[in-house]
Design an enzyme around this catalytic site. Structure first.
Site, PDB file in Angstrom:
ATOM      1  N   SER B 116       0.146  -6.741  -8.637  1.00 47.91           N
ATOM      2  CA  SER B 116      -0.881  -7.074  -7.643  1.00 47.91           C
ATOM      3  C   SER B 116      -0.905  -8.584  -7.376  1.00 47.91           C
ATOM      4  O   SER B 116       0.112  -9.127  -6.942  1.00 47.91           O
ATOM      5  CB  SER B 116      -2.233  -6.554  -8.159  1.00 47.91           C
ATOM      6  OG  SER B 116      -3.182  -6.553  -7.145  1.00 47.91           O
ATOM      7  N   HIS B 150      -0.068  -2.470  -3.296  1.00 53.09           N
ATOM      8  CA  HIS B 150      -0.958  -1.293  -3.124  1.00 53.09           C
ATOM      9  C   HIS B 150      -0.687  -0.617  -1.778  1.00 53.09           C
ATOM     10  O   HIS B 150      -1.607  -0.202  -1.077  1.00 53.09           O
ATOM     11  CB  HIS B 150      -2.434  -1.707  -3.204  1.00 53.09           C
ATOM     12  CG  HIS B 150      -2.797  -2.463  -4.441  1.00 53.09           C
ATOM     13  ND1 HIS B 150      -2.534  -1.977  -5.709  1.00 53.09           N
ATOM     14  CD2 HIS B 150      -3.416  -3.664  -4.619  1.00 53.09           C
ATOM     15  CE1 HIS B 150      -2.980  -2.854  -6.595  1.00 53.09           C
ATOM     16  NE2 HIS B 150      -3.495  -3.891  -5.969  1.00 53.09           N
TER      17      HIS B 150
END
Lengths: 274, 265
Positions: B116, B150
Protein backbone atom coordinates in the site's frame (compact mmCIF):
# COMPACT_ATOMS: atom_id res chain seq x y z
CA UNK A 1 -21.88 25.97 7.53
CA UNK A 2 -21.31 29.57 6.61
CA UNK A 3 -19.05 31.64 8.77
CA UNK A 4 -21.72 34.14 9.74
CA UNK A 5 -23.97 31.38 11.04
CA UNK A 6 -21.63 30.95 13.97
CA UNK A 7 -20.68 33.04 16.91
CA UNK A 8 -17.16 34.20 16.20
CA UNK A 9 -14.56 35.47 18.56
CA UNK A 10 -14.09 39.15 17.97
CA UNK A 11 -10.37 38.75 18.38
CA UNK A 12 -8.06 36.09 17.08
CA UNK A 13 -7.18 33.99 20.08
CA UNK A 14 -4.45 31.44 20.68
CA UNK A 15 -3.95 29.57 23.95
CA UNK A 16 -0.44 28.08 24.15
CA UNK A 17 0.09 25.63 27.02
CA UNK A 18 3.42 24.45 28.36
CA UNK A 19 1.77 21.15 29.24
CA UNK A 20 -1.57 20.17 30.74
CA UNK A 21 -5.10 19.68 29.50
CA UNK A 22 -6.77 16.33 28.92
CA UNK A 23 -3.68 14.40 27.78
CA UNK A 24 -1.61 15.37 30.80
CA UNK A 25 -4.18 16.21 33.47
CA UNK A 26 -6.91 13.58 33.22
CA UNK A 27 -8.40 14.65 36.55
CA UNK A 28 -7.93 18.40 36.17
CA UNK A 29 -10.25 20.03 33.59
CA UNK A 30 -9.37 23.65 34.38
CA UNK A 31 -7.36 24.41 31.24
CA UNK A 32 -9.78 22.58 28.95
CA UNK A 33 -12.77 24.40 30.42
CA UNK A 34 -10.85 27.62 29.95
CA UNK A 35 -10.38 26.69 26.27
CA UNK A 36 -14.15 26.19 25.88
CA UNK A 37 -14.80 29.56 27.51
CA UNK A 38 -12.76 31.38 24.86
CA UNK A 39 -15.40 31.15 22.15
CA UNK A 40 -18.76 32.91 22.28
CA UNK A 41 -20.35 29.81 20.67
CA UNK A 42 -22.87 28.26 23.09
CA UNK A 43 -22.09 24.75 21.93
CA UNK A 44 -18.69 25.11 20.31
CA UNK A 45 -17.40 22.72 17.70
CA UNK A 46 -14.00 21.50 18.90
CA UNK A 47 -11.57 19.76 16.57
CA UNK A 48 -8.68 17.82 18.06
CA UNK A 49 -5.53 17.33 15.98
CA UNK A 50 -3.43 14.47 17.40
CA UNK A 51 -0.93 14.67 14.51
CA UNK A 52 2.16 15.24 16.64
CA UNK A 53 1.66 11.92 18.43
CA UNK A 54 1.07 9.93 15.24
CA UNK A 55 -2.66 10.04 16.02
CA UNK A 56 -2.41 7.71 19.00
CA UNK A 57 -5.61 6.12 20.22
CA UNK A 58 -4.61 7.12 23.76
CA UNK A 59 -4.75 10.85 22.91
CA UNK A 60 -7.98 10.51 20.96
CA UNK A 61 -9.63 8.56 23.79
CA UNK A 62 -8.45 11.13 26.34
CA UNK A 63 -9.93 13.91 24.19
CA UNK A 64 -13.29 12.17 23.97
CA UNK A 65 -13.23 11.37 27.68
CA UNK A 66 -12.74 15.04 28.49
CA UNK A 67 -15.07 16.66 25.95
CA UNK A 68 -17.78 14.11 25.14
CA UNK A 69 -20.02 15.18 28.01
CA UNK A 70 -19.18 18.85 27.98
CA UNK A 71 -21.23 21.45 26.22
CA UNK A 72 -19.54 21.19 22.85
CA UNK A 73 -19.35 19.11 19.68
CA UNK A 74 -16.01 17.32 19.75
CA UNK A 75 -14.39 15.61 16.78
CA UNK A 76 -10.86 14.63 15.86
CA UNK A 77 -8.98 14.52 12.57
CA UNK A 78 -6.39 11.86 11.92
CA UNK A 79 -3.99 12.53 9.06
CA UNK A 80 -2.95 8.90 9.19
CA UNK A 81 -6.47 7.56 8.80
CA UNK A 82 -7.91 9.93 6.25
CA UNK A 83 -9.95 7.10 4.79
CA UNK A 84 -12.19 7.54 7.86
CA UNK A 85 -12.59 11.28 7.30
CA UNK A 86 -16.16 12.34 6.61
CA UNK A 87 -15.33 15.48 4.66
CA UNK A 88 -12.41 17.19 2.93
CA UNK A 89 -9.84 18.82 5.18
CA UNK A 90 -10.87 22.38 4.32
CA UNK A 91 -14.49 21.73 5.26
CA UNK A 92 -13.54 19.97 8.48
CA UNK A 93 -11.33 22.86 9.56
CA UNK A 94 -13.64 25.70 8.55
CA UNK A 95 -16.62 24.47 10.56
CA UNK A 96 -14.80 24.61 13.92
CA UNK A 97 -15.01 27.14 16.73
CA UNK A 98 -11.94 25.73 18.47
CA UNK A 99 -8.99 23.75 17.12
CA UNK A 100 -6.98 21.99 19.81
CA UNK A 101 -3.56 20.57 18.94
CA UNK A 102 -2.00 17.76 20.97
CA UNK A 103 1.62 17.23 21.92
CA UNK A 104 4.33 15.00 20.48
CA UNK A 105 6.87 15.58 17.74
CA UNK A 106 6.92 19.21 16.57
CA UNK A 107 9.01 18.26 13.54
CA UNK A 108 6.55 15.61 12.41
CA UNK A 109 3.58 17.82 13.23
CA UNK A 110 4.67 20.64 10.95
CA UNK A 111 5.97 18.37 8.19
CA UNK A 112 2.75 16.38 8.02
CA UNK A 113 0.54 19.46 8.19
CA UNK A 114 2.52 20.98 5.31
CA UNK A 115 2.32 17.77 3.27
CA UNK A 116 -1.48 17.98 3.49
CA UNK A 117 -1.70 21.77 3.24
CA UNK A 118 -3.25 21.84 6.72
CA UNK A 119 -0.86 24.56 7.96
CA UNK A 120 -2.42 27.06 5.56
CA UNK A 121 -5.93 25.95 6.49
CA UNK A 122 -5.14 26.55 10.16
CA UNK A 123 -3.75 30.00 9.48
CA UNK A 124 -6.94 30.75 7.56
CA UNK A 125 -9.08 29.45 10.43
CA UNK A 126 -7.22 31.69 12.89
CA UNK A 127 -7.77 34.70 10.63
CA UNK A 128 -11.48 33.83 10.53
CA UNK A 129 -11.76 33.81 14.31
CA UNK A 130 -11.39 30.15 15.17
CA UNK A 131 -9.73 29.80 18.57
CA UNK A 132 -6.45 27.88 18.37
CA UNK A 133 -5.22 25.99 21.41
CA UNK A 134 -2.53 23.45 22.07
CA UNK A 135 0.07 22.12 24.40
CA UNK A 136 3.72 21.29 24.00
CA UNK A 137 4.43 20.77 20.27
CA UNK A 138 0.85 21.95 19.73
CA UNK A 139 1.73 25.23 21.49
CA UNK A 140 5.23 25.88 20.13
CA UNK A 141 4.02 25.42 16.55
CA UNK A 142 2.23 28.79 16.53
CA UNK A 143 5.39 30.76 17.41
CA UNK A 144 8.44 31.73 15.39
CA UNK A 145 10.26 28.85 17.00
CA UNK A 146 10.46 26.34 19.80
CA UNK A 147 12.64 23.61 21.22
CA UNK A 148 11.84 20.11 20.05
CA UNK A 149 13.00 16.68 21.06
CA UNK A 150 11.64 15.22 17.82
CA UNK A 151 15.00 13.68 16.99
CA UNK A 152 16.02 12.83 20.56
CA UNK A 153 18.16 15.59 22.06
CA UNK A 154 16.46 18.99 22.41
CA UNK A 155 17.13 21.41 19.55
CA UNK A 156 15.68 24.70 18.29
CA UNK A 157 13.21 24.54 15.46
CA UNK A 158 11.14 27.12 13.55
CA UNK A 159 7.36 27.17 13.87
CA UNK A 160 4.54 28.69 11.82
CA UNK A 161 5.21 32.22 13.08
CA UNK A 162 1.63 33.31 13.78
CA UNK A 163 2.91 34.61 17.12
CA UNK A 164 6.09 36.62 17.58
CA UNK A 165 8.87 35.20 19.69
CA UNK A 166 9.71 31.66 20.70
CA UNK A 167 8.29 29.23 23.24
CA UNK A 168 9.70 26.39 25.28
CA UNK A 169 7.47 24.00 27.20
CA UNK A 170 7.57 21.58 30.16
CA UNK A 171 10.10 23.91 31.82
CA UNK A 172 9.60 22.02 35.09
CA UNK A 173 8.70 18.56 33.77
CA UNK A 174 11.52 18.19 31.22
CA UNK A 175 14.36 20.32 32.60
CA UNK A 176 16.83 19.44 29.80
CA UNK A 177 14.85 21.55 27.34
CA UNK A 178 15.27 24.90 29.09
CA UNK A 179 19.09 25.28 28.81
CA UNK A 180 18.94 24.56 25.07
CA UNK A 181 16.29 27.22 24.66
CA UNK A 182 18.20 29.76 26.74
CA UNK A 183 21.35 29.14 24.71
CA UNK A 184 19.39 29.49 21.47
CA UNK A 185 17.88 32.80 22.62
CA UNK A 186 21.27 34.05 23.78
CA UNK A 187 22.99 33.28 20.48
CA UNK A 188 20.09 34.53 18.40
CA UNK A 189 19.09 31.18 16.88
CA UNK A 190 15.67 31.81 18.40
CA UNK A 191 14.05 35.15 19.20
CA UNK A 192 13.24 35.94 22.83
CA UNK A 193 10.07 34.45 24.21
CA UNK A 194 8.48 32.44 26.98
CA UNK A 195 9.29 29.36 29.03
CA UNK A 196 6.25 27.64 30.51
CA UNK A 197 5.87 25.07 33.24
CA UNK A 198 3.35 22.26 32.84
CA UNK A 199 -0.13 23.57 33.54
CA UNK A 200 0.55 27.16 32.40
CA UNK A 201 -1.14 28.71 29.38
CA UNK A 202 -0.47 31.96 27.54
CA UNK A 203 -3.54 33.56 25.99
CA UNK A 204 -2.78 35.76 23.01
CA UNK A 205 -5.31 38.15 21.52
CA UNK A 206 -4.14 38.96 18.03
CA UNK A 207 -0.40 38.89 18.63
CA UNK A 208 -0.46 40.35 22.12
CA UNK A 209 -0.13 38.40 25.34
CA UNK A 210 -3.34 39.01 27.22
CA UNK A 211 -3.41 36.58 30.14
CA UNK A 212 -1.19 34.00 31.81
CA UNK A 213 -3.29 31.24 33.37
CA UNK A 214 -2.52 28.07 35.27
CA UNK A 215 -4.24 24.88 36.33
CA UNK A 216 -1.75 24.20 39.12
CA UNK A 217 -0.70 26.22 42.12
CA UNK A 218 3.01 26.97 41.97
CA UNK A 219 3.41 26.55 38.21
CA UNK A 220 5.25 29.44 36.62
CA UNK A 221 6.28 31.17 33.44
CA UNK A 222 9.06 33.49 32.43
CA UNK A 223 9.79 35.89 29.64
CA UNK A 224 13.37 35.84 28.42
CA UNK A 225 15.11 38.16 25.98
CA UNK A 226 18.69 38.54 24.88
CA UNK A 227 19.86 42.09 25.25
CA UNK A 228 23.40 42.80 24.09
CA UNK A 229 24.24 39.13 24.40
CA UNK A 230 22.93 38.87 27.94
CA UNK A 231 19.75 37.09 28.95
CA UNK A 232 17.17 39.21 30.70
CA UNK A 233 14.69 37.03 32.55
CA UNK A 234 11.38 38.29 33.83
CA UNK A 235 9.11 36.11 35.91
CA UNK A 236 5.36 36.06 35.16
CA UNK A 237 2.83 35.20 37.84
CA UNK A 238 0.01 33.12 36.36
CA UNK A 239 -3.57 33.48 37.58
CA UNK A 240 -4.82 30.22 38.97
CA UNK A 241 -7.93 29.05 37.13
CA UNK A 242 -11.10 27.93 38.81
CA UNK A 243 -10.37 29.68 42.05
CA UNK A 244 -10.32 33.43 41.90
CA UNK A 245 -12.66 36.04 40.47
CA UNK A 246 -10.85 35.84 37.13
CA UNK A 247 -11.25 32.08 36.90
CA UNK A 248 -12.85 30.78 33.77
CA UNK A 249 -15.13 28.33 35.47
CA UNK A 250 -17.41 30.44 37.61
CA UNK A 251 -20.55 28.76 38.84
CA UNK A 252 -22.41 26.35 36.62
CA UNK A 253 -26.03 27.32 36.73
CA UNK A 254 -28.91 24.88 36.52
CA UNK A 255 -29.76 25.77 32.93
CA UNK A 256 -26.29 24.86 31.74
CA UNK A 257 -26.41 21.59 33.67
CA UNK A 258 -29.75 20.79 32.09
CA UNK A 259 -28.40 21.54 28.63
CA UNK A 260 -25.43 19.28 29.26
CA UNK A 261 -27.72 16.44 30.27
CA UNK A 262 -29.83 16.85 27.15
CA UNK A 263 -26.68 16.99 25.09
CA UNK A 264 -25.39 13.75 26.56
CA UNK A 265 -28.70 12.01 25.91
CA UNK A 266 -28.91 13.27 22.37
CA UNK A 267 -25.42 12.14 21.56
CA UNK A 268 -26.19 8.69 22.92
CA UNK A 269 -23.68 6.13 23.98
CA UNK A 270 -20.14 6.38 22.81
CA UNK A 271 -20.08 9.92 21.53
CA UNK A 272 -16.97 9.60 19.40
CA UNK A 273 -15.33 7.46 16.80
CA UNK A 274 -12.65 4.96 17.57
CA UNK B 1 2.93 -9.11 7.43
CA UNK B 2 -0.51 -8.16 6.12
CA UNK B 3 -3.24 -10.69 6.61
CA UNK B 4 -2.58 -13.88 4.63
CA UNK B 5 0.53 -12.47 3.09
CA UNK B 6 3.22 -14.55 4.72
CA UNK B 7 3.92 -15.88 1.23
CA UNK B 8 4.88 -12.38 0.11
CA UNK B 9 6.99 -11.89 3.24
CA UNK B 10 8.81 -15.16 2.53
CA UNK B 11 9.32 -14.11 -1.05
CA UNK B 12 10.90 -10.77 -0.16
CA UNK B 13 13.10 -12.40 2.46
CA UNK B 14 14.33 -14.82 -0.22
CA UNK B 15 15.60 -11.82 -2.20
CA UNK B 16 18.12 -10.89 0.47
CA UNK B 17 20.50 -13.83 0.05
CA UNK B 18 21.10 -13.90 3.76
CA UNK B 19 20.38 -16.77 6.16
CA UNK B 20 19.40 -14.31 8.88
CA UNK B 21 18.66 -11.02 7.15
CA UNK B 22 18.73 -7.66 8.90
CA UNK B 23 15.23 -6.27 8.47
CA UNK B 24 14.15 -2.80 9.57
CA UNK B 25 10.49 -1.82 9.75
CA UNK B 26 9.29 1.74 9.08
CA UNK B 27 5.74 2.09 10.42
CA UNK B 28 5.61 5.84 9.66
CA UNK B 29 2.51 5.70 7.45
CA UNK B 30 0.46 4.32 10.33
CA UNK B 31 1.70 7.00 12.74
CA UNK B 32 3.98 4.33 14.22
CA UNK B 33 1.00 2.33 15.47
CA UNK B 34 2.11 0.06 18.31
CA UNK B 35 0.07 -2.94 17.17
CA UNK B 36 1.70 -2.78 13.76
CA UNK B 37 5.19 -2.75 15.31
CA UNK B 38 4.27 -5.74 17.47
CA UNK B 39 2.96 -7.60 14.43
CA UNK B 40 6.22 -6.93 12.62
CA UNK B 41 8.37 -8.36 15.40
CA UNK B 42 6.09 -11.36 15.76
CA UNK B 43 6.47 -12.11 12.08
CA UNK B 44 10.13 -11.30 11.48
CA UNK B 45 12.10 -11.64 14.69
CA UNK B 46 12.19 -15.48 14.68
CA UNK B 47 14.09 -15.59 11.38
CA UNK B 48 15.66 -12.13 11.09
CA UNK B 49 17.64 -9.48 12.91
CA UNK B 50 14.57 -7.30 13.27
CA UNK B 51 14.47 -3.61 14.22
CA UNK B 52 12.18 -0.67 13.66
CA UNK B 53 12.42 3.10 13.44
CA UNK B 54 9.70 5.25 14.95
CA UNK B 55 9.77 8.91 13.96
CA UNK B 56 7.24 9.75 16.68
CA UNK B 57 8.91 8.27 19.72
CA UNK B 58 12.45 9.47 19.33
CA UNK B 59 12.17 11.78 22.34
CA UNK B 60 11.14 8.98 24.68
CA UNK B 61 13.86 6.51 23.82
CA UNK B 62 11.23 4.10 22.54
CA UNK B 63 11.77 4.83 18.88
CA UNK B 64 13.50 1.55 18.18
CA UNK B 65 16.75 2.67 16.66
CA UNK B 66 17.97 5.79 18.44
CA UNK B 67 21.36 6.46 16.98
CA UNK B 68 22.30 7.49 13.51
CA UNK B 69 19.32 6.47 11.40
CA UNK B 70 21.29 6.60 8.15
CA UNK B 71 24.00 4.24 9.35
CA UNK B 72 21.41 1.82 10.65
CA UNK B 73 19.26 1.80 7.53
CA UNK B 74 22.22 1.50 5.17
CA UNK B 75 23.35 -1.62 7.06
CA UNK B 76 20.08 -3.48 6.45
CA UNK B 77 19.37 -6.28 4.03
CA UNK B 78 15.73 -5.32 3.82
CA UNK B 79 13.71 -2.21 4.69
CA UNK B 80 10.03 -2.97 5.15
CA UNK B 81 7.69 0.02 4.91
CA UNK B 82 4.26 -0.39 6.47
CA UNK B 83 0.95 0.79 5.04
CA UNK B 84 -1.12 3.81 6.00
CA UNK B 85 -1.22 7.34 4.66
CA UNK B 86 1.42 7.98 2.01
CA UNK B 87 1.25 11.80 2.18
CA UNK B 88 1.76 11.87 5.95
CA UNK B 89 4.56 9.35 5.65
CA UNK B 90 6.48 11.23 2.95
CA UNK B 91 6.09 14.47 4.91
CA UNK B 92 7.57 12.92 8.04
CA UNK B 93 10.35 11.17 6.09
CA UNK B 94 11.44 14.40 4.45
CA UNK B 95 11.46 16.20 7.79
CA UNK B 96 13.90 13.60 9.14
CA UNK B 97 15.92 13.20 5.94
CA UNK B 98 14.79 9.60 5.51
CA UNK B 99 13.90 10.15 1.86
CA UNK B 100 17.58 10.68 1.02
CA UNK B 101 18.67 7.81 3.25
CA UNK B 102 16.28 5.41 1.51
CA UNK B 103 17.50 6.51 -1.92
CA UNK B 104 21.04 5.77 -0.81
CA UNK B 105 20.02 2.42 0.64
CA UNK B 106 18.40 1.45 -2.65
CA UNK B 107 21.52 2.38 -4.64
CA UNK B 108 23.58 0.39 -2.20
CA UNK B 109 21.49 -2.72 -2.82
CA UNK B 110 19.25 -2.82 0.24
CA UNK B 111 15.99 -4.52 -0.73
CA UNK B 112 13.04 -2.14 -0.26
CA UNK B 113 9.48 -3.38 0.09
CA UNK B 114 6.08 -2.63 1.49
CA UNK B 115 2.33 -2.85 0.96
CA UNK B 116 0.00 0.00 0.00
CA UNK B 117 1.68 3.28 1.07
CA UNK B 118 4.82 1.13 1.36
CA UNK B 119 4.53 0.47 -2.38
CA UNK B 120 3.35 3.88 -3.61
CA UNK B 121 6.29 5.69 -2.03
CA UNK B 122 8.95 4.22 -4.34
CA UNK B 123 7.33 5.46 -7.55
CA UNK B 124 7.55 8.78 -9.35
CA UNK B 125 3.83 9.30 -8.97
CA UNK B 126 1.28 7.62 -6.78
CA UNK B 127 -2.49 7.69 -6.96
CA UNK B 128 -3.58 8.43 -3.43
CA UNK B 129 -7.29 8.17 -2.72
CA UNK B 130 -9.19 9.23 0.34
CA UNK B 131 -12.64 10.63 1.04
CA UNK B 132 -13.45 10.64 -2.63
CA UNK B 133 -10.69 12.98 -3.77
CA UNK B 134 -7.99 10.97 -5.50
CA UNK B 135 -4.87 12.87 -6.35
CA UNK B 136 -1.40 12.41 -7.71
CA UNK B 137 1.27 12.37 -5.03
CA UNK B 138 4.97 12.53 -5.91
CA UNK B 139 6.85 9.63 -4.34
CA UNK B 140 10.59 9.15 -3.95
CA UNK B 141 10.89 8.53 -7.68
CA UNK B 142 13.14 5.49 -7.56
CA UNK B 143 10.83 3.82 -10.07
CA UNK B 144 9.98 6.07 -13.04
CA UNK B 145 6.35 4.99 -13.23
CA UNK B 146 3.05 5.64 -11.54
CA UNK B 147 1.47 3.21 -9.10
CA UNK B 148 -2.05 2.40 -8.00
CA UNK B 149 -2.74 -0.10 -5.21
CA UNK B 150 -5.89 -1.88 -3.95
CA UNK B 151 -6.91 -2.05 -7.61
CA UNK B 152 -9.58 -4.64 -6.99
CA UNK B 153 -10.74 -3.33 -3.61
CA UNK B 154 -12.92 -0.49 -4.89
CA UNK B 155 -14.33 -0.15 -8.41
CA UNK B 156 -13.59 3.61 -8.46
CA UNK B 157 -9.87 2.99 -8.12
CA UNK B 158 -9.57 1.52 -11.58
CA UNK B 159 -11.70 4.19 -13.20
CA UNK B 160 -9.76 6.97 -11.49
CA UNK B 161 -6.38 5.53 -12.38
CA UNK B 162 -7.39 5.23 -16.01
CA UNK B 163 -8.57 8.82 -16.00
CA UNK B 164 -5.35 10.08 -14.42
CA UNK B 165 -3.16 8.15 -16.88
CA UNK B 166 -5.19 9.27 -19.88
CA UNK B 167 -4.91 12.85 -18.58
CA UNK B 168 -1.12 12.78 -18.39
CA UNK B 169 -0.06 10.87 -15.31
CA UNK B 170 2.96 8.83 -16.30
CA UNK B 171 2.31 5.22 -17.32
CA UNK B 172 2.56 2.73 -14.55
CA UNK B 173 1.34 -0.30 -12.68
CA UNK B 174 -1.90 -1.12 -10.93
CA UNK B 175 -1.83 -3.91 -8.40
CA UNK B 176 -4.53 -5.95 -6.73
CA UNK B 177 -4.44 -6.81 -3.05
CA UNK B 178 -2.09 -9.71 -2.34
CA UNK B 179 -0.05 -9.07 -5.48
CA UNK B 180 3.49 -7.66 -5.56
CA UNK B 181 5.69 -6.16 -8.26
CA UNK B 182 9.33 -7.14 -8.02
CA UNK B 183 11.64 -4.56 -9.61
CA UNK B 184 15.33 -4.96 -10.18
CA UNK B 185 16.81 -1.53 -10.60
CA UNK B 186 13.95 0.12 -12.48
CA UNK B 187 12.85 -2.94 -14.47
CA UNK B 188 9.92 -5.11 -13.57
CA UNK B 189 11.34 -8.54 -12.91
CA UNK B 190 8.37 -10.57 -11.71
CA UNK B 191 4.80 -10.29 -10.57
CA UNK B 192 4.04 -12.54 -7.62
CA UNK B 193 0.85 -13.21 -5.74
CA UNK B 194 -0.28 -14.69 -2.46
CA UNK B 195 -3.64 -15.44 -4.10
CA UNK B 196 -4.17 -17.90 -6.97
CA UNK B 197 -6.22 -15.33 -8.91
CA UNK B 198 -4.27 -12.12 -8.21
CA UNK B 199 -3.19 -9.82 -11.02
CA UNK B 200 -1.32 -6.68 -11.77
CA UNK B 201 -1.76 -4.41 -14.77
CA UNK B 202 0.38 -2.15 -16.85
CA UNK B 203 -1.59 0.99 -17.71
CA UNK B 204 -0.43 3.30 -20.48
CA UNK B 205 -2.05 6.22 -22.26
CA UNK B 206 -3.48 5.76 -25.73
CA UNK B 207 -4.94 8.22 -28.23
CA UNK B 208 -8.43 7.82 -26.90
CA UNK B 209 -7.93 6.57 -23.37
CA UNK B 210 -5.62 3.97 -21.92
CA UNK B 211 -4.30 0.54 -22.72
CA UNK B 212 -4.46 -1.83 -19.80
CA UNK B 213 -2.28 -4.92 -20.07
CA UNK B 214 -2.87 -7.72 -17.63
CA UNK B 215 0.34 -9.14 -16.19
CA UNK B 216 0.14 -12.73 -15.08
CA UNK B 217 1.22 -13.15 -11.51
CA UNK B 218 3.10 -16.19 -10.27
CA UNK B 219 1.12 -17.71 -7.41
CA UNK B 220 3.56 -18.20 -4.58
CA UNK B 221 1.52 -20.92 -2.91
CA UNK B 222 1.46 -23.23 -5.92
CA UNK B 223 4.75 -24.91 -5.25
CA UNK B 224 7.89 -24.03 -3.42
CA UNK B 225 10.07 -24.08 -6.53
CA UNK B 226 10.79 -20.53 -7.49
CA UNK B 227 10.27 -20.11 -11.22
CA UNK B 228 13.16 -18.59 -13.11
CA UNK B 229 13.27 -14.83 -13.06
CA UNK B 230 11.42 -12.94 -15.76
CA UNK B 231 9.09 -15.88 -16.23
CA UNK B 232 5.79 -14.19 -16.20
CA UNK B 233 6.07 -10.50 -16.11
CA UNK B 234 5.61 -8.67 -19.33
CA UNK B 235 3.79 -9.05 -22.62
CA UNK B 236 3.45 -11.13 -24.76
CA UNK B 237 2.34 -13.15 -21.74
CA UNK B 238 -0.20 -10.49 -20.95
CA UNK B 239 -3.51 -9.61 -22.43
CA UNK B 240 -3.88 -6.13 -23.80
CA UNK B 241 -7.12 -4.31 -23.62
CA UNK B 242 -7.81 -0.98 -25.14
CA UNK B 243 -10.03 1.13 -22.98
CA UNK B 244 -11.63 4.21 -24.37
CA UNK B 245 -11.36 7.44 -22.47
CA UNK B 246 -13.78 7.24 -19.62
CA UNK B 247 -16.32 9.93 -19.02
CA UNK B 248 -15.23 12.27 -16.29
CA UNK B 249 -18.42 13.23 -14.51
CA UNK B 250 -16.68 14.73 -11.50
CA UNK B 251 -13.93 16.38 -13.41
CA UNK B 252 -13.37 19.46 -11.33
CA UNK B 253 -10.53 21.82 -11.92
CA UNK B 254 -7.09 21.34 -10.60
CA UNK B 255 -7.72 18.43 -8.28
CA UNK B 256 -8.13 16.09 -11.21
CA UNK B 257 -5.35 17.28 -13.41
CA UNK B 258 -2.39 15.10 -13.93
CA UNK B 259 1.19 15.74 -13.10
CA UNK B 260 2.77 15.74 -9.71
CA UNK B 261 1.54 18.28 -7.24
CA UNK B 262 4.62 19.69 -5.57
CA UNK B 263 4.61 19.04 -1.88
CA UNK B 264 5.30 22.11 0.18
CA UNK B 265 8.82 22.11 1.52
Amino acid sequence: MSADARARSEERLILAMGGGGFTMEPTNPLLDDFVLSLTPAKEPRVLFLPTASGDTTAQINAFQARFADRLCVPEHLSLFRLADAKSPLAATVSRQDIIYVGGGSMRNLLAIWRAHGLDQLLVGAWRNGTVLAGLSAGAMCWFQGGVTRSSGPPEPMPGLGLLDGSLTVHADGEPERLPVWLASVRDGTLPGGWALDDGVGLLFAERTLQRVVSSRPGAGAQRVDAIAGELVRHRLEPELLGDGPHGALGGTDDAVEELRRVNRLRRGIGGGRG
Amino acid sequence: MERDSSLLDDYVLSLTDSPRPRVCFLPTASGDADHYVVRFYRRFSPSCEASHVSLFRRDQGTGGVEDDLATHLLAQDLVYVGGGNVVSMLGAWRAHGLDDVLRRAWRKGVVLCGPSAGSLCWFQEALSAFHGAPRSVPGLGLLPYSNCVHYDAEPERRMEYHRFVSDGMRPGFAVEDGVALHFRRTRLQRVVSSRPDGSAYRVEPADDGVVETRLNAAYLGADTQAPPPQAAALPPGGRRRRIARLPAPHKAGATRTAGPEPLPA
